[in-house]
Design an enzyme around this catalytic site. Structure first.
Site, PDB file in Angstrom:
ATOM      1  N   GLY A  10       0.825  -1.204   0.000  1.00  0.00           N
ATOM      2  CA  GLY A  10       0.000   0.000   0.000  1.00  0.00           C
ATOM      3  C   GLY A  10       0.856   1.249   0.000  1.00  0.00           C
ATOM      4  N   ALA A  11       0.525   2.173  -0.934  1.00  0.00           N
ATOM      5  CA  ALA A  11       1.261   3.447  -0.990  1.00  0.00           C
ATOM      6  C   ALA A  11       0.331   4.597  -0.625  1.00  0.00           C
ATOM      7  CB  ALA A  11       1.889   3.644  -2.369  1.00  0.00           C
ATOM      8  N   LYS A  38      -1.700  -0.904  -5.820  1.00  0.00           N
ATOM      9  CA  LYS A  38      -2.640  -1.240  -6.892  1.00  0.00           C
ATOM     10  C   LYS A  38      -2.462  -0.334  -8.109  1.00  0.00           C
ATOM     11  CE  LYS A  38      -6.851  -2.493  -5.348  1.00  0.00           C
ATOM     12  NZ  LYS A  38      -8.233  -2.358  -4.865  1.00  0.00           N
ATOM     13  N   GLU A 170     -17.673  16.912   5.185  1.00  0.00           N
ATOM     14  CA  GLU A 170     -16.764  17.574   4.232  1.00  0.00           C
ATOM     15  C   GLU A 170     -17.294  17.447   2.799  1.00  0.00           C
ATOM     16  OE1 GLU A 170     -12.665  16.226   4.937  1.00  0.00           O
ATOM     17  OE2 GLU A 170     -12.424  18.058   6.112  1.00  0.00           O
ATOM     18  N   ASP A 300      -4.968   2.756   8.646  1.00  0.00           N
ATOM     19  CA  ASP A 300      -6.320   2.306   8.993  1.00  0.00           C
ATOM     20  C   ASP A 300      -6.408   0.805   9.264  1.00  0.00           C
ATOM     21  OD1 ASP A 300      -6.949   4.927   8.569  1.00  0.00           O
ATOM     22  OD2 ASP A 300      -8.622   4.547   7.219  1.00  0.00           O
ATOM     23  N   GLN A 318      -3.493  11.644   9.837  1.00  0.00           N
ATOM     24  CA  GLN A 318      -2.569  12.197  10.831  1.00  0.00           C
ATOM     25  C   GLN A 318      -1.855  11.080  11.599  1.00  0.00           C
ATOM     26  OE1 GLN A 318      -2.763  15.108  14.762  1.00  0.00           O
ATOM     27  NE2 GLN A 318      -4.630  14.747  13.661  1.00  0.00           N
TER      28      GLN A 318
HETATM   29  P1  FAD Z   1      -4.803   4.859   2.415  1.00  0.00           P
HETATM   30  O1  FAD Z   1      -4.359   6.266   2.433  1.00  0.00           O
HETATM   31  O2  FAD Z   1      -6.223   4.567   2.097  1.00  0.00           O
HETATM   32  O3  FAD Z   1      -3.877   4.036   1.416  1.00  0.00           O
HETATM   33  C1  FAD Z   1      -4.047   2.680   1.128  1.00  0.00           C
HETATM   34  C2  FAD Z   1      -3.288   2.363  -0.147  1.00  0.00           C
HETATM   35  O4  FAD Z   1      -3.353   0.953  -0.385  1.00  0.00           O
HETATM   36  C3  FAD Z   1      -3.879   3.025  -1.387  1.00  0.00           C
HETATM   37  O5  FAD Z   1      -2.852   3.555  -2.183  1.00  0.00           O
HETATM   38  C4  FAD Z   1      -4.596   1.882  -2.104  1.00  0.00           C
HETATM   39  O6  FAD Z   1      -4.647   2.051  -3.509  1.00  0.00           O
HETATM   40  C5  FAD Z   1      -3.711   0.702  -1.731  1.00  0.00           C
HETATM   41  N1  FAD Z   1      -4.397  -0.568  -1.782  1.00  0.00           N
HETATM   42  C6  FAD Z   1      -5.602  -0.887  -1.238  1.00  0.00           C
HETATM   43  N2  FAD Z   1      -5.898  -2.166  -1.470  1.00  0.00           N
HETATM   44  C7  FAD Z   1      -4.863  -2.686  -2.182  1.00  0.00           C
HETATM   45  C8  FAD Z   1      -4.584  -3.976  -2.708  1.00  0.00           C
HETATM   46  N3  FAD Z   1      -5.430  -4.989  -2.542  1.00  0.00           N
HETATM   47  N4  FAD Z   1      -3.435  -4.143  -3.390  1.00  0.00           N
HETATM   48  C9  FAD Z   1      -2.546  -3.124  -3.560  1.00  0.00           C
HETATM   49  N5  FAD Z   1      -2.768  -1.897  -3.071  1.00  0.00           N
HETATM   50  C10 FAD Z   1      -3.908  -1.666  -2.394  1.00  0.00           C
HETATM   51  N6  FAD Z   1      -7.758  11.941   7.945  1.00  0.00           N
HETATM   52  C11 FAD Z   1      -7.156  13.031   8.475  1.00  0.00           C
HETATM   53  O7  FAD Z   1      -6.260  12.888   9.309  1.00  0.00           O
HETATM   54  N7  FAD Z   1      -7.494  14.298   8.085  1.00  0.00           N
HETATM   55  C12 FAD Z   1      -8.427  14.535   7.134  1.00  0.00           C
HETATM   56  O8  FAD Z   1      -8.701  15.676   6.801  1.00  0.00           O
HETATM   57  C13 FAD Z   1      -9.079  13.418   6.541  1.00  0.00           C
HETATM   58  N8  FAD Z   1      -9.982  13.606   5.563  1.00  0.00           N
HETATM   59  C14 FAD Z   1     -10.546  12.519   4.944  1.00  0.00           C
HETATM   60  C15 FAD Z   1     -11.445  12.755   3.889  1.00  0.00           C
HETATM   61  C16 FAD Z   1     -12.028  11.674   3.250  1.00  0.00           C
HETATM   62  C17 FAD Z   1     -12.961  11.929   2.110  1.00  0.00           C
HETATM   63  C18 FAD Z   1     -11.730  10.358   3.671  1.00  0.00           C
HETATM   64  C19 FAD Z   1     -12.379   9.190   2.964  1.00  0.00           C
HETATM   65  C20 FAD Z   1     -10.860  10.120   4.707  1.00  0.00           C
HETATM   66  C21 FAD Z   1     -10.253  11.201   5.361  1.00  0.00           C
HETATM   67  N9  FAD Z   1      -9.325  11.022   6.409  1.00  0.00           N
HETATM   68  C22 FAD Z   1      -8.721  12.100   6.981  1.00  0.00           C
HETATM   69  C23 FAD Z   1      -8.945   9.664   6.831  1.00  0.00           C
HETATM   70  C24 FAD Z   1      -7.664   9.252   6.068  1.00  0.00           C
HETATM   71  O9  FAD Z   1      -7.817   9.472   4.694  1.00  0.00           O
HETATM   72  C25 FAD Z   1      -7.303   7.790   6.308  1.00  0.00           C
HETATM   73  O10 FAD Z   1      -7.255   7.554   7.692  1.00  0.00           O
HETATM   74  C26 FAD Z   1      -5.938   7.489   5.684  1.00  0.00           C
HETATM   75  O11 FAD Z   1      -6.028   7.597   4.278  1.00  0.00           O
HETATM   76  C27 FAD Z   1      -5.414   6.119   6.071  1.00  0.00           C
HETATM   77  O12 FAD Z   1      -4.144   5.955   5.514  1.00  0.00           O
HETATM   78  P2  FAD Z   1      -3.626   4.505   5.060  1.00  0.00           P
HETATM   79  O13 FAD Z   1      -2.220   4.664   4.626  1.00  0.00           O
HETATM   80  O14 FAD Z   1      -3.969   3.519   6.095  1.00  0.00           O
HETATM   81  O15 FAD Z   1      -4.545   4.144   3.816  1.00  0.00           O
HETATM   82  P1  NAD Z   2     -17.267   8.048  11.067  1.00  0.00           P
HETATM   83  O1  NAD Z   2     -17.348   6.685  11.636  1.00  0.00           O
HETATM   84  O2  NAD Z   2     -16.437   9.057  11.746  1.00  0.00           O
HETATM   85  O3  NAD Z   2     -18.740   8.648  10.919  1.00  0.00           O
HETATM   86  C1  NAD Z   2     -19.802   7.877  10.428  1.00  0.00           C
HETATM   87  C2  NAD Z   2     -21.138   8.556  10.765  1.00  0.00           C
HETATM   88  O4  NAD Z   2     -22.183   7.778  10.184  1.00  0.00           O
HETATM   89  C3  NAD Z   2     -21.421   8.614  12.266  1.00  0.00           C
HETATM   90  O5  NAD Z   2     -21.810   9.935  12.577  1.00  0.00           O
HETATM   91  C4  NAD Z   2     -22.543   7.596  12.474  1.00  0.00           C
HETATM   92  O6  NAD Z   2     -23.440   7.979  13.513  1.00  0.00           O
HETATM   93  C5  NAD Z   2     -23.243   7.623  11.124  1.00  0.00           C
HETATM   94  N1  NAD Z   2     -23.965   6.378  10.799  1.00  0.00           N
HETATM   95  C6  NAD Z   2     -23.538   5.091  10.950  1.00  0.00           C
HETATM   96  N2  NAD Z   2     -24.483   4.232  10.507  1.00  0.00           N
HETATM   97  C7  NAD Z   2     -25.507   4.978  10.041  1.00  0.00           C
HETATM   98  C8  NAD Z   2     -26.763   4.676   9.440  1.00  0.00           C
HETATM   99  N3  NAD Z   2     -27.163   3.427   9.207  1.00  0.00           N
HETATM  100  N4  NAD Z   2     -27.583   5.697   9.081  1.00  0.00           N
HETATM  101  C9  NAD Z   2     -27.209   6.981   9.290  1.00  0.00           C
HETATM  102  N5  NAD Z   2     -26.031   7.327   9.855  1.00  0.00           N
HETATM  103  C10 NAD Z   2     -25.189   6.348  10.218  1.00  0.00           C
HETATM  104  O7  NAD Z   2     -16.778   7.829   9.558  1.00  0.00           O
HETATM  105  P2  NAD Z   2     -16.178   8.843   8.488  1.00  0.00           P
HETATM  106  O8  NAD Z   2     -16.870  10.156   8.540  1.00  0.00           O
HETATM  107  O9  NAD Z   2     -16.167   8.093   7.216  1.00  0.00           O
HETATM  108  O10 NAD Z   2     -14.687   9.055   8.974  1.00  0.00           O
HETATM  109  C11 NAD Z   2     -13.745   7.977   8.925  1.00  0.00           C
HETATM  110  C12 NAD Z   2     -12.452   8.395   9.586  1.00  0.00           C
HETATM  111  O11 NAD Z   2     -11.816   9.402   8.812  1.00  0.00           O
HETATM  112  C13 NAD Z   2     -12.671   8.994  10.970  1.00  0.00           C
HETATM  113  O12 NAD Z   2     -11.649   8.578  11.814  1.00  0.00           O
HETATM  114  C14 NAD Z   2     -12.566  10.478  10.738  1.00  0.00           C
HETATM  115  O13 NAD Z   2     -12.079  11.168  11.880  1.00  0.00           O
HETATM  116  C15 NAD Z   2     -11.575  10.548   9.583  1.00  0.00           C
HETATM  117  N6  NAD Z   2     -11.798  11.774   8.810  1.00  0.00           N
HETATM  118  C16 NAD Z   2     -11.221  12.914   9.277  1.00  0.00           C
HETATM  119  C17 NAD Z   2     -11.442  14.096   8.609  1.00  0.00           C
HETATM  120  C18 NAD Z   2     -10.786  15.353   9.118  1.00  0.00           C
HETATM  121  O14 NAD Z   2      -9.999  15.286  10.052  1.00  0.00           O
HETATM  122  N7  NAD Z   2     -11.048  16.506   8.527  1.00  0.00           N
HETATM  123  C19 NAD Z   2     -12.239  14.111   7.459  1.00  0.00           C
HETATM  124  C20 NAD Z   2     -12.820  12.926   7.029  1.00  0.00           C
HETATM  125  C21 NAD Z   2     -12.591  11.752   7.721  1.00  0.00           C
END
Ligand code: FAD
Ligand code: NAD
Length: 405
Positions: A10-11, A38, A170, A300, A318
């Site tokens: 994973g990157a 991937k 967001e 994660d 983070q």
């Molecule tokens: P990822 O960043 O998801 O990377 C996983 C990598 O593994 C990817 O490159 C993927 O392509 C690769 N991969 C997956 N499956 C396979 C496979 N089978 N084979 C090969 N490669 C594979 N967190 C914050 O701290 N601040 C934020 O503002 C924030 N905003 C977010 C906004 C959104 C929309 C989302 C969805 C999440 C947000 N998060 C935020 C949470 C954060 O993005 C995740 O916690 C973070 O990306 C986890 O990092 P990771 O390295 O575990 O996985």
């Molecule tokens: P989350 O688990 O934080 O939130 C999911 C929300 O869905 C909850 O409020 C929950 O009550 C609701 N929910 C669950 N089941 C439901 C149902 N059946 N019907 C209606 N509502 C339901 O998940 P997320 O928002 O995807 O965030 C994932 C992770 O990524 C978290 O750790 C979050 O802190 C992080 N993240 C951080 C940022 C940021 O720091 N700016 C931005 C995006 C995500």
């Protein structure tokens, strides 16, 4: 002596950051390092909601992995991991298999759908570039179709976001900015469009500071977002969702349901035979899998308990990046024959959530609350910092967010 083989899966934030740090710490003769991903690009997962809403182009949120790693030190393999076989110290890929002495699992997250009927088949999720691009295209298509049908279908202009956690909020912020642009482009009256958030808890962002939550709600409501709170989404079909609130069921006609109500670790972890706790590896302080100490887990896929709250730290970019730094340090120590490894300690730098391009809210430096422009500026600083940490000034200048106003 044979060089130890380090394999990173994973990157994302965790895996790529581990690779970047390791290439600084180890020489070509110290270890043979392989990174598998991937795609040939890394995407900023934290920007995917912007790609999904169409407020940034997909290319803005990704960059080539080979531009970041030193290919004389790290062998990059573009392939999909199918399974991990920790007892045999090997990983099965779509196009072969790789053996390792040390493994780093950084395969990230996938949507948790909790077995809710129809979600897997009919809802969209914001999980990678392809999924996000599909959401953008789907919304555009439905707006374009609206004026091409004799019988108008309001469900084409109704977007439901399941979950009011940080991802949902967001995404709603971006949508609220994008919809007026779409209305202009496709000759649609804004009043005909509905953006609805369905959140199971009595408030959005459950557990977050109430003043910040109220600010976010007001900001989104002012831009036309409707909230259904205390409303559990129960079913999703191609043309509707059903939720339950106060014991009553209600159905909303929609062709666009975006499920943003929670994540789980990549299911490869659960199937791997590594000891796990609800799909994640509860790592030792050194970030190793207790059942297989040569396996490190970051991001994660890892579970670390917050001793103060007795609950796991939420999965964030983070924490993933901080874990990666300790993981790289510990791998370098093992390769160099040192056995006193570093224990991971999370430094919480706060949480800031965007509410569209020019609004945001959050808390940093302990409990300093930020709103509006200041918070939005801080969010861009955070996004830029992550680019800088991964790819230095070059990447920051290429991909950074400098459009402040
Ligand atoms: P990822 O960043 O998801 O990377 C996983 C990598 O593994 C990817 O490159 C993927 O392509 C690769 N991969 C997956 N499956 C396979 C496979 N089978 N084979 C090969 N490669 C594979 N967190 C914050 O701290 N601040 C934020 O503002 C924030 N905003 C977010 C906004 C959104 C929309 C989302 C969805 C999440 C947000 N998060 C935020 C949470 C954060 O993005 C995740 O916690 C973070 O990306 C986890 O990092 P990771 O390295 O575990 O996985
Ligand atoms: P989350 O688990 O934080 O939130 C999911 C929300 O869905 C909850 O409020 C929950 O009550 C609701 N929910 C669950 N089941 C439901 C149902 N059946 N019907 C209606 N509502 C339901 O998940 P997320 O928002 O995807 O965030 C994932 C992770 O990524 C978290 O750790 C979050 O802190 C992080 N993240 C951080 C940022 C940021 O720091 N700016 C931005 C995006 C995500």
């Amino acid at each position: 002596m044979k060089k130890p083989r380090i394999l990173i899966l994973g990157a994302g934030y965790g895996g790529l950051m581990t690779a970047v740090k390791l290439q600084k710490k180890l020489g070509v003769n110290d270890a043979s390092i392989t990174l598998v991903n991937k795609h040939d690009y890394h995407y900023e997962s934290t920007w995917l909601h912007e790609v999904a809403a169409g407020t940034i182009a997909p290319d803005k949120a990704r960059f080539a992995i080979k531009d970041i790693i030193n290919t004389s030190k790290i062998d990059f393999v573009q392939d999909t991991v199918l399974s991990i076989e920790p007892d045999d110290k090997k990983v099965i890929l779509e196009d072969g298999e790789l053996e390792y002495d040390y493994l780093v699992v950084g395969l990230g997250f996938e949507a948790a759908t909790f077995g809710i009927p129809g979600l897997l088949e009919n809802a969209f999720t914001i999980g990678n570039i392809n999924q996000s691009r599909l959401i953008r295209e789907h919304i555009d298509y439905n707006f374009a179709m609206y004026n091409n049908e004799k019988e108008k279908k309001p469900e084409r202009l109704t977007i439901v976001v399941g979950g009011g956690g940080f991802t949902g909020i967001e995404f709603l912020g971006e949508l609220a900015n994008r919809v007026p642009e779409l209305c202009k482009e496709y000759d649609i009256d804004r009043d005909q469009v509905r953006i609805i958030n369905v959140e199971g808890a009595p408030t959005i962002l459950p557990g977050f500071d109430p003043e910040l939550v109220e600010y976010a709600m007001n900001s989104l409501e002012k831009r036309g977002v409707e909230f259904k709170l205390g409303a559990m989404l129960k079913e999703c079909t191609p043309d509707s969702i059903t939720f339950e609130k106060d014991g009553e069921q209600e159905t909303i006609a929609t062709k666009t349901t975006v499920w943003a109500a929670g994540v789980r670790a990549n299911s490869i972890v659960e199937k791997s035979g590594l000891e796990h706790n609800r799909g994640k590896v509860e790592v030792s302080p050194e970030l190793r899998a207790p059942s297989h100490p040569e396996v490190f887990v970051v991001g994660d896929c890892a579970l670390i308990m917050n001793e103060e709250t007795g609950r796991p730290y939420p999965p964030t970019a983070q924490i993933a990046m901080q874990e990666a730094e300790v993981c790289a340090d510990n791998l370098a120590k093992l390769v160099k024959g040192e056995d006193e490894l570093e224990a991971f300690e999370f430094i919480n730098r706060g949480t800031v959530a965007s509410l569209g391009h020019s609004d945001a809210m959050g808390a940093v430096f302990g409990d300093k609350k930020l709103f509006g422009f200041t918070a939005s500026l801080m969010k861009k600083v955070i996004d830029n910092r992550s680019l800088f940490k991964l790819g230095g000034i070059g990447l920051l200048l290429k991909k950074g967010k400098f459009n402040i106003f």
